[in-house]
Design a protein around this motif. Structure first.
Motif, mmCIF file in Angstrom:
data_model
loop_
_atom_site.group_PDB
_atom_site.id
_atom_site.type_symbol
_atom_site.label_atom_id
_atom_site.label_comp_id
_atom_site.label_asym_id
_atom_site.label_seq_id
_atom_site.Cartn_x
_atom_site.Cartn_y
_atom_site.Cartn_z
ATOM 1 N N ALA A 1 50.563 4.708 60.309
ATOM 2 C CA ALA A 1 50.799 5.897 59.480
ATOM 3 C C ALA A 1 50.087 7.370 60.355
ATOM 4 C CB ALA A 1 49.798 6.171 57.918
ATOM 5 N N GLY A 2 49.060 6.863 61.594
ATOM 6 C CA GLY A 2 49.083 7.605 62.530
ATOM 7 C C GLY A 2 49.415 7.396 63.811
ATOM 8 N N ALA A 3 51.381 7.333 63.730
ATOM 9 C CA ALA A 3 52.053 6.945 64.417
ATOM 10 C C ALA A 3 51.716 7.367 66.182
ATOM 11 C CB ALA A 3 53.737 7.637 64.686
ATOM 12 N N PHE A 4 51.662 8.421 66.663
ATOM 13 C CA PHE A 4 51.416 8.565 68.063
ATOM 14 C C PHE A 4 50.104 7.715 68.625
ATOM 15 C CE2 PHE A 4 53.948 13.131 68.585
ATOM 16 C CZ PHE A 4 55.155 12.238 68.422
ATOM 17 N N TYR A 5 49.087 7.936 67.592
ATOM 18 C CA TYR A 5 47.174 7.713 67.428
ATOM 19 C C TYR A 5 47.871 6.425 68.118
ATOM 20 C CZ TYR A 5 43.475 5.403 65.503
ATOM 21 O OH TYR A 5 42.339 4.741 65.638
ATOM 22 N N ALA A 6 48.102 5.456 67.612
ATOM 23 C CA ALA A 6 48.079 4.023 67.640
ATOM 24 C C ALA A 6 48.722 3.928 68.681
ATOM 25 C CB ALA A 6 49.294 3.727 66.114
ATOM 26 N N TYR A 7 50.299 3.968 68.584
ATOM 27 C CA TYR A 7 50.971 4.189 70.051
ATOM 28 C C TYR A 7 50.288 4.358 71.730
ATOM 29 C CZ TYR A 7 55.212 4.192 67.099
ATOM 30 O OH TYR A 7 56.481 3.592 65.719
ATOM 31 N N ALA A 8 50.115 5.423 71.489
ATOM 32 C CA ALA A 8 49.046 5.714 72.328
ATOM 33 C C ALA A 8 47.462 4.859 73.219
ATOM 34 C CB ALA A 8 48.011 7.489 72.757
ATOM 35 N N ALA A 9 47.531 4.254 71.684
ATOM 36 C CA ALA A 9 45.839 2.928 71.545
ATOM 37 C C ALA A 9 46.398 1.741 72.463
ATOM 38 C CB ALA A 9 45.389 2.934 70.731
ATOM 39 N N GLN A 10 47.875 1.884 71.732
ATOM 40 C CA GLN A 10 48.177 0.400 72.367
ATOM 41 C C GLN A 10 48.213 0.391 73.618
ATOM 42 O OE1 GLN A 10 49.536 -2.583 69.373
ATOM 43 N NE2 GLN A 10 48.468 -1.293 67.729
ATOM 44 N N GLY A 11 49.692 1.178 74.063
ATOM 45 C CA GLY A 11 49.806 1.690 74.960
ATOM 46 C C GLY A 11 49.508 1.420 76.325
ATOM 47 N N LEU A 12 48.216 3.197 76.113
ATOM 48 C CA LEU A 12 47.446 3.515 76.970
ATOM 49 C C LEU A 12 45.958 3.192 76.961
ATOM 50 C CD1 LEU A 12 49.112 7.032 77.799
ATOM 51 C CD2 LEU A 12 49.939 5.023 78.758
ATOM 52 N N GLY A 13 45.764 2.675 75.690
ATOM 53 C CA GLY A 13 44.038 1.975 76.221
ATOM 54 C C GLY A 13 43.924 2.616 74.789
ATOM 55 N N ARG A 14 42.587 2.313 74.022
ATOM 56 C CA ARG A 14 42.186 3.360 72.978
ATOM 57 C C ARG A 14 41.594 4.738 73.160
ATOM 58 N NH1 ARG A 14 41.044 -2.411 73.456
ATOM 59 N NH2 ARG A 14 41.515 -3.510 71.104
ATOM 60 N N PRO A 15 40.550 4.943 74.836
ATOM 61 C CA PRO A 15 40.656 6.274 74.610
ATOM 62 C C PRO A 15 41.334 7.220 74.050
ATOM 63 C CG PRO A 15 39.329 4.528 75.954
ATOM 64 C CD PRO A 15 40.392 3.711 75.605
ATOM 65 N N MET A 16 42.392 6.787 74.853
ATOM 66 C CA MET A 16 43.526 7.633 75.046
ATOM 67 C C MET A 16 44.352 7.811 73.609
ATOM 68 S SD MET A 16 45.415 9.707 76.863
ATOM 69 C CE MET A 16 45.212 9.335 78.148
ATOM 70 N N GLY A 17 44.271 6.902 73.162
ATOM 71 C CA GLY A 17 44.549 6.884 71.289
ATOM 72 C C GLY A 17 43.928 8.275 70.231
ATOM 73 N N VAL A 18 42.489 7.744 70.602
ATOM 74 C CA VAL A 18 41.946 8.748 69.882
ATOM 75 C C VAL A 18 42.288 10.527 70.637
ATOM 76 C CG1 VAL A 18 39.251 9.768 69.610
ATOM 77 C CG2 VAL A 18 39.865 7.314 70.342
ATOM 78 N N GLY A 19 41.907 10.260 71.608
ATOM 79 C CA GLY A 19 42.513 11.589 72.339
ATOM 80 C C GLY A 19 43.863 12.289 71.802
ATOM 81 N N VAL A 20 44.854 11.145 71.280
ATOM 82 C CA VAL A 20 46.458 12.007 71.271
ATOM 83 C C VAL A 20 45.641 11.775 69.708
ATOM 84 C CG1 VAL A 20 48.029 10.994 70.153
ATOM 85 C CG2 VAL A 20 47.635 10.643 72.865
ATOM 86 N N SER A 21 45.001 11.351 69.396
ATOM 87 C CA SER A 21 45.032 11.707 67.162
ATOM 88 C C SER A 21 43.968 12.612 67.116
ATOM 89 C CB SER A 21 43.888 10.790 67.075
ATOM 90 O OG SER A 21 42.542 10.675 67.070
ATOM 91 N N ILE A 22 43.139 13.336 67.931
ATOM 92 C CA ILE A 22 42.650 14.820 67.758
ATOM 93 C C ILE A 22 43.726 15.712 67.976
ATOM 94 C CG2 ILE A 22 40.547 15.964 68.806
ATOM 95 C CD1 ILE A 22 40.349 13.616 67.006
ATOM 96 N N VAL A 23 44.667 15.745 69.396
ATOM 97 C CA VAL A 23 46.040 16.282 69.434
ATOM 98 C C VAL A 23 46.492 16.384 68.938
ATOM 99 C CG1 VAL A 23 47.117 17.273 71.322
ATOM 100 C CG2 VAL A 23 45.425 15.877 71.765
ATOM 101 N N ALA A 24 47.105 15.338 67.970
ATOM 102 C CA ALA A 24 48.364 15.275 66.569
ATOM 103 C C ALA A 24 47.069 16.142 65.291
ATOM 104 C CB ALA A 24 48.094 13.707 66.508
ATOM 105 N N LEU A 25 46.061 15.687 65.044
ATOM 106 C CA LEU A 25 46.120 16.411 64.013
ATOM 107 C C LEU A 25 45.546 18.022 64.002
ATOM 108 C CD1 LEU A 25 42.353 14.503 63.217
ATOM 109 C CD2 LEU A 25 44.616 14.468 61.655
ATOM 110 N N VAL A 26 45.193 18.575 65.665
ATOM 111 C CA VAL A 26 45.684 19.872 65.632
ATOM 112 C C VAL A 26 47.161 20.200 65.678
ATOM 113 C CG1 VAL A 26 44.779 21.834 67.571
ATOM 114 C CG2 VAL A 26 42.825 19.931 67.302
ATOM 115 N N ALA A 27 47.441 19.595 66.088
ATOM 116 C CA ALA A 27 48.891 19.996 66.358
ATOM 117 C C ALA A 27 49.750 20.394 65.112
ATOM 118 C CB ALA A 27 50.020 19.499 66.988
ATOM 119 N N TYR A 28 50.056 19.487 63.971
ATOM 120 C CA TYR A 28 50.546 19.061 62.501
ATOM 121 C C TYR A 28 49.501 20.326 61.919
ATOM 122 C CZ TYR A 28 53.388 15.154 64.074
ATOM 123 O OH TYR A 28 53.903 14.423 64.360
ATOM 124 N N ASN A 29 48.272 20.400 61.792
ATOM 125 C CA ASN A 29 47.622 21.623 60.846
ATOM 126 C C ASN A 29 48.271 22.765 61.775
ATOM 127 O OD1 ASN A 29 45.727 20.754 59.351
ATOM 128 N ND2 ASN A 29 44.935 19.142 60.681
#
Length: 496
Positions: free
Chosen positions: A79-107
């Motif tokens: 359900a956290g699409a961008f977050y999961a894709y970044a974590a499994q494609g570029l590494g877990r730290p990048m996934g966390v960064g992407v998750s925060i950006v996604a939350l900010v952007a969608y909000n």
């Protein structure tokens, strides 16, 4: 614990097919709002007739992006699409960064759109009844409605959005037919000519146009609720991009004829008629006041549909991050019907706080009655669109990283070539947005907001990457689970 609440590792599945997900994607892009508001503003501000061909270019580019994106959706259901894709494609730290950006952007997108919704409803009621309702009162009512829908079954939202989107398409198609039959000057195909791609101002056109597609990437967010996530997500994504691209190109072409291409290119659009009045003025002249009233109501429902769609996206991101303990675990709870109620309520509360802050502070009130549009809507939606473009550029690189780590039968075009093309295009559009940000914000000159709002997207992302890396040492059990989602999508633990 309440009998109708579940603590689970997945939202409810198998409710959504390709049509339902496609409709929710299109609802996020708000067809009538884009044509009556986005395209008219693009013509007014850029003075370029290339807006229609710009939509085609964007649709092709995003279609290329969707190739790798859809391929990943067949292997990652989260359900956290961008977050999961970044974590499994570029590494877990990048996934966390992407998750925060996604939350900010969608909000930003969801809360910002409330500014337009509140103003439109308040203005329409005042025009028809003389009774003035403060815009923020209207928004609070809609926050309650959206929140209620958000804690119910997702197919309820899909059905409501389906009806609203169908009505939007109908009214815009009627406008298109009338515009093609009654051009202001003479009929011309120049706005959709490929030659217009190479004219001055195309950068600003693309920067404006990309916002019209925001939401198309949401298909993967509903992967856990799709009837067949390996196929449904990809089909819904490509269907939505194709429909949106063609529809916006044809409708903005019709709009350019209704306005007059010479008037657009010659700077003949006056400040009083710039933006939506270009659309509604033509409709009033050629279709009658009753039709304009119907269009005005559907314009409101179009904005509401976009609010609902982005609310659903935020709720699922919060659910996903709560499930994996990046946010409090309680935010990973769902109702018995499978709706991520904790995420939905959290988003509603956040929206309420921001709306109240704008209302009490009177932020931008010097602009008059339009101030929630000029401030809340313009500031936040442009910031959100910028964030989503940045995220898509990162996800294009994630596709390459994922298939390098998980080689399979995918072709070089899918795992390497198309993601590279998509990254280069999206990175270019991101730079164009930053370079034209004061134009997008309709600022006569650069000021502090021109720099602060982009930082609202970038800085939290950088902090997220640092935090994600720190979790490896401080909370290794949380770090290991980042981006992994539900190990078994059918494993649901429901409270008694």
């Amino acid at each position: 614990m309440s009998r109708n609440v579940a603590v689970t590792n997945t939202v409810n599945r198998r409710r959504l097919g390709v049509p339902a997900i496609t409709l929710m994607i299109i609802a996020a892009s708000a067809p009538l709002t884009v044509v009556a508001g986005g395209a008219t503003t693009a013509f007014s501000v850029t003075g370029s007739i290339a807006v229609p061909i710009g939509y085609i270019v964007l649709a092709i580019a995003l279609g290329i992006f969707a190739i790798g994106y859809a391929a990943m959706s067949r292997h990652i259901t989260n359900a956290g699409a961008f977050y999961a894709y970044a974590a499994q494609g570029l590494g877990r730290p990048m996934g966390v960064g992407v998750s925060i950006v996604a939350l900010v952007a969608y909000n930003c997108m969801q809360i910002g759109i409330y500014g337009m919704l509140g103003f439109q409803v308040s203005d329409f009621v005042a025009a028809k009844t003389g009774f003035e309702i403060p815009w923020w009162v209207v928004v609070i009512v809609f926050i309650v409605i959206v929140g209620w829908m958000g804690v119910n079954r997702i197919d309820l939202s899909a059905k409501v959005l389906g009806v609203l989107v169908a009505l939007e398409f109908l009214v815009v198609i009627v406008f298109d037919v009338v515009a093609f039959a009654n051009p202001a000057e003479s009929f011309t195909a120049q706005p959709i000519s490929p030659a217009e791609i190479f004219t001055p101002g195309i950068g600003a056109v693309l920067a404006f146009g990309i916002a019209a597609f925001m939401g198309f990437e949401q298909a993967a967010i509903y992967g856990e609720e799709a009837k067949d996530p390996r196929r449904t997500v990809a089909r819904a994504t490509f269907t939505a991009v194709g429909i949106i691209g063609v529809f916006y190109a044809l409708s903005s072409w019709a709009l350019s004829l209704a306005i007059g291409t010479e008037k657009i290119a010659g700077g003949g659009i006056t400040p009083e008629e710039a933006g939506p009045p270009l659309f509604f003025g033509f409709a009033a002249e050629h279709m009658g006041v009753i039709v304009v009233d119907i269009m005005s109501v559907l314009f409101i429902t179009s904005v509401f549909a976009a609010v609902m769609s982005f609310h659903n996206a935020v709720a699922r991101y919060i659910f996903s991050l709560g499930r994996e303990s990046l946010l409090p675990r309680g935010l990973g709870r769902v109702t018995r019907s499978g709706a991520p109620w904790a995420g939905s309520v959290t988003q509603s509360v956040l929206a309420l706080v921001v709306i109240i802050a704008f209302a009490i502070g009177g932020i931008g009130s010097e602009y008059g009655p339009l101030y929630p549009v000029i401030t809340l809507f313009t500031w936040l939606t442009n910031t959100g669109a910028m964030g989503l473009v940045l995220l898509m550029a990162i996800i294009a690189l994630s596709v390459i990283g994922y298939f390098r780590r998980n080689p399979n039968s995918t072709t070089a075009w899918t795992r390497l070539i198309s993601p590279i093309i998509a990254f280069l295009f999206l990175a270019t559009v991101y730079v164009l947005i930053v370079a034209n940000f004061n134009v997008l914000m309709d600022q006569p000159e650069t000021n502090a907001l021109t720099f602060v709002l982009p930082l609202v997207i970038v800085v939290p992302g950088i902090i997220g990457v640092i935090w994600g890396a720190a979790l490896k040492g401080t909370k290794p059990h949380v770090y290991e689970q980042i981006g992994r989602g539900a190990p078994d999508p059918d494993d649901v633990e429901v409270s008694a």
